[in-house]
Design a protein around this motif. Structure first.
Motif, short mmCIF file in Angstrom:
data_model
loop_
_atom_site.label_atom_id
_atom_site.label_comp_id
_atom_site.label_asym_id
_atom_site.label_seq_id
_atom_site.Cartn_x
_atom_site.Cartn_y
_atom_site.Cartn_z
N LEU A 1 0.84 -1.20 0.00
CA LEU A 1 0.00 0.00 0.00
C LEU A 1 0.87 1.24 0.00
CD1 LEU A 1 -2.60 1.66 0.35
CD2 LEU A 1 -2.46 1.18 2.82
N ASP A 2 1.89 1.26 0.85
CA ASP A 2 2.81 2.40 0.91
C ASP A 2 3.53 2.59 -0.43
OD1 ASP A 2 3.74 4.54 2.41
OD2 ASP A 2 5.56 3.47 3.00
N TYR A 3 3.90 1.49 -1.07
CA TYR A 3 4.58 1.56 -2.36
C TYR A 3 3.66 2.16 -3.43
CZ TYR A 3 6.70 -0.05 -6.73
OH TYR A 3 7.23 -0.11 -7.99
N VAL A 4 2.42 1.70 -3.50
CA VAL A 4 1.47 2.21 -4.49
C VAL A 4 1.16 3.67 -4.22
CG1 VAL A 4 -0.91 2.03 -5.35
CG2 VAL A 4 0.47 -0.04 -5.03
N LEU A 5 1.07 4.06 -2.94
CA LEU A 5 0.81 5.46 -2.60
C LEU A 5 1.93 6.38 -3.09
CD1 LEU A 5 -0.67 5.21 1.01
CD2 LEU A 5 -1.87 5.88 -1.09
N SER A 6 3.14 5.84 -3.22
CA SER A 6 4.24 6.65 -3.75
C SER A 6 3.98 7.06 -5.20
CB SER A 6 5.57 5.89 -3.63
OG SER A 6 5.61 4.78 -4.52
N PHE A 7 3.17 6.26 -5.92
CA PHE A 7 2.76 6.61 -7.28
C PHE A 7 1.56 7.55 -7.26
CE2 PHE A 7 5.12 2.72 -8.06
CZ PHE A 7 5.79 2.99 -9.24
N THR A 8 0.56 7.20 -6.46
CA THR A 8 -0.69 7.96 -6.50
C THR A 8 -0.51 9.38 -5.99
OG1 THR A 8 -1.40 7.19 -4.30
CG2 THR A 8 -2.03 5.84 -6.21
N ARG A 9 0.37 9.57 -5.00
CA ARG A 9 0.56 10.92 -4.44
C ARG A 9 1.15 11.87 -5.47
NH1 ARG A 9 2.87 8.15 0.30
NH2 ARG A 9 1.26 7.96 1.92
N ARG A 10 1.96 11.35 -6.40
CA ARG A 10 2.53 12.20 -7.44
C ARG A 10 1.43 12.82 -8.30
NH1 ARG A 10 6.82 7.77 -9.81
NH2 ARG A 10 7.83 7.23 -7.81
N ASN A 11 0.30 12.15 -8.37
CA ASN A 11 -0.81 12.62 -9.19
C ASN A 11 -1.92 13.28 -8.36
OD1 ASN A 11 0.40 11.26 -11.53
ND2 ASN A 11 -0.28 9.38 -10.54
N GLY A 12 -1.57 13.59 -7.09
CA GLY A 12 -2.55 14.24 -6.23
C GLY A 12 -3.60 13.31 -5.68
N ASN A 13 -3.37 12.01 -5.74
CA ASN A 13 -4.34 11.03 -5.24
C ASN A 13 -3.82 10.43 -3.94
OD1 ASN A 13 -5.99 11.31 -7.59
ND2 ASN A 13 -4.54 10.01 -8.70
N ASP A 14 -4.21 11.02 -2.82
CA ASP A 14 -3.75 10.52 -1.53
C ASP A 14 -4.68 9.43 -1.02
OD1 ASP A 14 -6.01 11.91 -0.84
OD2 ASP A 14 -4.98 13.50 0.26
N LEU A 15 -4.38 8.93 0.18
CA LEU A 15 -5.15 7.83 0.74
C LEU A 15 -6.61 8.21 0.95
CD1 LEU A 15 -5.20 4.93 1.79
CD2 LEU A 15 -4.44 5.80 4.02
N ASP A 16 -6.86 9.47 1.35
CA ASP A 16 -8.24 9.92 1.57
C ASP A 16 -9.07 9.78 0.30
OD1 ASP A 16 -7.67 10.50 4.17
OD2 ASP A 16 -7.38 12.65 3.86
N LYS A 17 -8.50 10.18 -0.83
CA LYS A 17 -9.23 10.09 -2.10
C LYS A 17 -9.47 8.64 -2.48
CE LYS A 17 -9.27 11.54 -6.93
NZ LYS A 17 -8.60 12.35 -7.98
N ILE A 18 -8.48 7.78 -2.23
CA ILE A 18 -8.63 6.37 -2.53
C ILE A 18 -9.76 5.76 -1.71
CG2 ILE A 18 -7.52 4.11 -2.40
CD1 ILE A 18 -4.88 5.51 -3.07
N ILE A 19 -9.81 6.10 -0.42
CA ILE A 19 -10.86 5.58 0.44
C ILE A 19 -12.23 6.04 -0.03
CG2 ILE A 19 -11.85 5.69 2.77
CD1 ILE A 19 -8.99 5.74 3.86
#
Length: 346
Positions: A96-114
């Motif tokens: 999860l932490d690894y995938v978040l390293s990709f999503t955060r670059r695009n402005g997609n943090d954990l809150d948005k994913i949830i």
């Protein structure tokens, strides 16, 4: 000016006309209701099929039970409480932490994913677990699958973290997450390699069953299996039929030319056994798809009637990586028995 009786009769609507109009209105209304109903069923069926995680038919679990349930990593709701998979749950948080390293670059943090997963959860039938647990499970499972496949395929050499049992677990029909959930998460990652999710998955599993890159998205036609009897290898050779190994891009490229049966080589091991069992189960659960794996197993099981047949196929290089006593190959005969049973109860 007064109207006579005959004139009154002239302006009276004809009963046949009234009945015809009523029939036309009724027909139009019923046609509309039918169209609305068909449209509704199409939408609900499409949604239901996209989120369905199938159960393996009981007959196939009797053939090889250890190819059905996950051994290390559980995906989806069916096996998540098994003792053997609980330890691996901790590793999913690292992915999860690894995938978040990709999503955060695009402005997609954990809150948005949830929030996105919560929207999907409301459209899914999550009756086995609570809503909060279901959302967490979808996030952890999808991040693990995508992170594992991406890491695995992005390295030139086989990564040190790869575990063959994990790859087998990801093949198991009951151990899945809906594909549209993976698509949503993959879109949030927006990885730089430009591969579609389908191509990423094919590249990942292609490492276990290698094919040329240009063939990875192509399909080979397999003729439907015939109920007509095919002799076993021993009897074929006694009849003068030769059996030869051929190089091919697919194990399904089987030909018969000039009294020679040409069959590509295939390794029978834990991976291919899991692949065959679960693909046959998928073909059984989704009758609209071609039964490539069922046809192949049916054909091969006709060739194998005893351990002697297995030995002969091994000597010809058709079957490799089997045990010394050849007993593992006889699972083909067990699967064929199930296929025959399923045909009769379909």
């Amino acid at each position: 000016m007064s109207l006579g009786a005959s004139d009154h009769r002239a302006i009276q609507p004809d009963n046949d006309d009234i009945e015809s109009r009523i029939e036309a209105e009724t027909l139009a209304r019923m046609h509309k209701q039918l169209e609305d109903r068909r449209s509704f069923l199409q939408r609900t069926t499409s949604r239901r099929s996209s989120v369905c995680i199938y159960r393996v038919p009981p007959s196939l679990t009797e053939v090889s039970a250890n190819t059905i349930a996950p051994e290390i990593v559980s995906i989806g709701p069916y096996h998540r409480d098994r003792d053997t998979v609980l330890k691996f749950e901790n590793y999913k948080w690292s992915f999860l932490d690894y995938v978040l390293s990709f999503t955060r670059r695009n402005g997609n943090d954990l809150d948005k994913i949830i929030r996105s997963m919560s929207d999907l959860e409301r459209s899914a039938d999550a009756t086995l677990i609570s809503s909060a647990d279901f959302v967490e499970m979808m996030i952890l499972d999808s991040c693990f699958i995508l992170g594992y496949m991406y890491l695995y395929t992005s390295q030139e050499d086989e990564p040190t973290f790869s575990i063959p049992i994990v790859t087998r677990d990801l093949l198991k029909l009951e151990n899945q997450t809906p594909f549209f959930i993976l698509e949503m998460m993959y879109d949030l990652m927006k990885t730089i390699n430009g591969d579609s999710l389908e191509l990423l998955a094919l590249k990942f599993f292609n490492l276990k069953l290698p094919r040329r890159d240009e063939e990875i998205l192509k399909s080979t036609y397999t003729p439907p299996y015939s109920d007509q009897s095919i002799q076993c290898v021993t009897l074929l050779q006694r009849s003068g039929i030769k059996i030869r190994r051929v190089k091919a891009n697919s194990f399904r490229e089987i030909n018969f030319k000039k009294a020679t049966l040409q069959i590509p080589s295939i390794a029978i091991n834990d991976y291919t056994t899991t692949l065959f069992i679960n693909c046959i189960a998928l073909e059984r659960c989704t009758p609209h798809i071609r039964t490539h794996f069922s046809a192949y197993i049916a054909f091969m099981s006709c060739l194998i009637n005893s351990t002697r047949d297995v030995t002969l196929l091994g000597q010809d290089g058709i079957i490799t990586s089997f045990s010394q006593d050849d007993q593992d190959i006889l699972f083909l005969v067990g699967i064929q028995t199930v296929i025959v049973i399923l045909k009769h109860i379909a």
